[in-house]
Design a protein around this motif. Structure first.
Motif, PDB file in Angstrom:
ATOM      1  N   ARG A 174      -5.731  14.189  -9.526  1.00 12.18           N
ATOM      2  CA  ARG A 174      -5.003  13.894  -8.275  1.00 12.18           C
ATOM      3  C   ARG A 174      -5.839  12.982  -7.378  1.00 12.18           C
ATOM      4  NH1 ARG A 174      -4.067  19.320  -5.585  1.00 12.18           N
ATOM      5  NH2 ARG A 174      -3.453  17.937  -3.879  1.00 12.18           N
ATOM      6  N   ALA A 178      -4.635   9.311  -5.992  1.00 18.24           N
ATOM      7  CA  ALA A 178      -4.553   8.983  -4.565  1.00 18.24           C
ATOM      8  C   ALA A 178      -5.487   7.829  -4.205  1.00 18.24           C
ATOM      9  CB  ALA A 178      -4.899  10.214  -3.729  1.00 18.24           C
ATOM     10  N   ASP A 181      -4.191   4.482  -5.642  1.00 17.20           N
ATOM     11  CA  ASP A 181      -2.993   4.011  -4.938  1.00 17.20           C
ATOM     12  C   ASP A 181      -3.260   3.689  -3.473  1.00 17.20           C
ATOM     13  OD1 ASP A 181      -1.645   4.396  -7.278  1.00 17.20           O
ATOM     14  OD2 ASP A 181      -0.801   6.338  -6.711  1.00 17.20           O
ATOM     15  N   ASP A 183      -3.631   5.940  -1.163  1.00 13.50           N
ATOM     16  CA  ASP A 183      -2.803   6.894  -0.418  1.00 13.50           C
ATOM     17  C   ASP A 183      -3.696   7.767   0.463  1.00 13.50           C
ATOM     18  OD1 ASP A 183      -1.094   8.876   0.488  1.00 13.50           O
ATOM     19  OD2 ASP A 183       0.042   8.969  -1.379  1.00 13.50           O
ATOM     20  N   ASP A 185      -2.968   9.717   3.075  1.00  9.41           N
ATOM     21  CA  ASP A 185      -2.463  11.063   3.359  1.00  9.41           C
ATOM     22  C   ASP A 185      -2.715  12.007   2.190  1.00  9.41           C
ATOM     23  OD1 ASP A 185      -1.594  10.267   5.839  1.00  9.41           O
ATOM     24  OD2 ASP A 185       0.459   9.834   5.175  1.00  9.41           O
ATOM     25  N   ALA A 186      -2.435  11.554   0.977  1.00  8.64           N
ATOM     26  CA  ALA A 186      -2.644  12.402  -0.196  1.00  8.64           C
ATOM     27  C   ALA A 186      -4.115  12.714  -0.389  1.00  8.64           C
ATOM     28  CB  ALA A 186      -2.079  11.717  -1.443  1.00  8.64           C
ATOM     29  N   LEU A 223     -11.309   5.380   0.342  1.00 15.92           N
ATOM     30  CA  LEU A 223     -10.313   4.336   0.095  1.00 15.92           C
ATOM     31  C   LEU A 223     -10.969   2.964  -0.010  1.00 15.92           C
ATOM     32  CD1 LEU A 223      -7.126   5.194   2.157  1.00 15.92           C
ATOM     33  CD2 LEU A 223      -7.629   5.612  -0.234  1.00 15.92           C
ATOM     34  N   SER A 227     -10.709   2.745  -4.269  1.00 18.71           N
ATOM     35  CA  SER A 227      -9.443   2.105  -4.622  1.00 18.71           C
ATOM     36  C   SER A 227      -9.694   0.833  -5.422  1.00 18.71           C
ATOM     37  CB  SER A 227      -8.650   1.757  -3.354  1.00 18.71           C
ATOM     38  OG  SER A 227      -9.312   0.754  -2.614  1.00 18.71           O
TER      39      SER A 227
END
Length: 295
Positions: A174, A178, A181, A183, A185-186, A223, A227
């Motif tokens: 997971r 996240a 992507d 993401d 929030d995730a 991130l 990412s």
């Protein structure tokens, strides 16, 4: 022949040295030095090859650890152990694989060299206290005292609850999804409120030189670092030419699931997660390329 008798135990000796030292490079140097010692003795007089070689390797590892600790104090940013992928099967013991997990090796860095050696010999390889005392040149009672002190120290600093391996893998997957992507929030939903991120770039790659704490700060850093966009931007900043294909996947690193980011098939960063109560409590980020050469 002497060389055949030594090679029979090489994997075991490397396993002991790595757990004491935290780097494969130092472990291999120690094992090579153990070979030089072995080749210089009358092996016909050695009654137990395994016990003799473990004793020599452990003592050499303790001496080397005392020397390298000073260098690690001047390291750029936090120092994390060198990573390994496949683990040789050198013994049938439940703690053998667990004893190379990154979170434990980080805790072992806070022990004295003697305490660390005793902890490794007892907890990972289940050696009797009498034999451990002989290996380190101390009495059995002293070996027991050192082991008790080291074990208590480790218990106070390790996660309070063991996490099922399947659950660790699911949460790591997971995490990869996240982060890949972008993401926020995730990613934030997976982090404990007081999560911390410890990064090791060694001054050679992008990693924080201080520990980052707090859910929001850690999530935003992740991130930017984990990412695909963040990795590509970092590689472009190095001026290495066309950006290679970037992938992030879950793989076993130091005996546990971890998120591995690769560029053109080469590992560029590894995220090892410490999980408790279903949330990520600590993220260990290894980005120093010298720490990933064995993956």
């Amino acid at each position: 022949m002497a060389i055949e008798r030594f090679e029979e135990h090489r994997d075991l000796l490397t396993a002991v040295a790595y757990r004491v030292l935290g780097t494969v490079t130092d472990a291999e140097d120690v094992v090579q030095e153990a070979w030089l010692r072995w080749s210089g003795v009358d092996t016909a007089e050695v009654e137990d090859d395994r016990a003799y070689l473990i004793r020599v390797t452990t003592r050499l590892s303790i001496d080397r650890l005392r020397r390298v600790k000073a260098r690690r104090e001047s390291y750029v940013g936090p120092w994390l152990p060198e990573l390994v992928g496949a683990v040789p099967d050198v013994a049938e013991h439940a703690e053998l694989t667990a004893s190379i997990e990154l979170a434990l090796l980080v805790v072992l860095e806070t022990l004295s060299p003697l305490e660390r050696a005793v902890f490794v010999l007892r907890e990972a390889f289940a050696l009797p206290y009498a034999e451990i005392g002989e290996i380190i040149g101390r009495t059995e009672a002293t070996a027991r005292q050192l082991a008790r002190r080291a074990k208590q120290h480790v218990r106070e600093r390790r996660p309070r609850f063991e996490v099922d391996r399947a659950e660790r893998r699911r949460l790591t997957e997971r995490f990869v999804g996240a982060a890949s992507d972008g993401d926020l929030d995730a990613l934030t939903a997976m982090l404990a409120h007081d999560v911390s991120l410890v990064g090791d770039g060694g001054g050679k790659a992008k990693a924080p030189v201080r520990v980052i704490t707090g859910c929001e700060k850690v999530a935003r850093f992740l991130l930017s670092a984990a990412s695909a966009r963040g990795v590509r931007k970092f590689l472009e900043s190095l001026g290495t030419g066309p950006t290679p294909d970037i992938e992030t996947a879950v793989a076993d690193v130091n005996g546990a699931p971890a998120a591995v980011v690769t560029a053109g098939g080469r590992p560029v960063s590894v995220f090892s997660l410490v999980i408790q109560d279903g949330l990520i409590q600590t993220v260990f980020l290894v980005a120093n390329p010298e720490k990933m050469s064995r993956l």
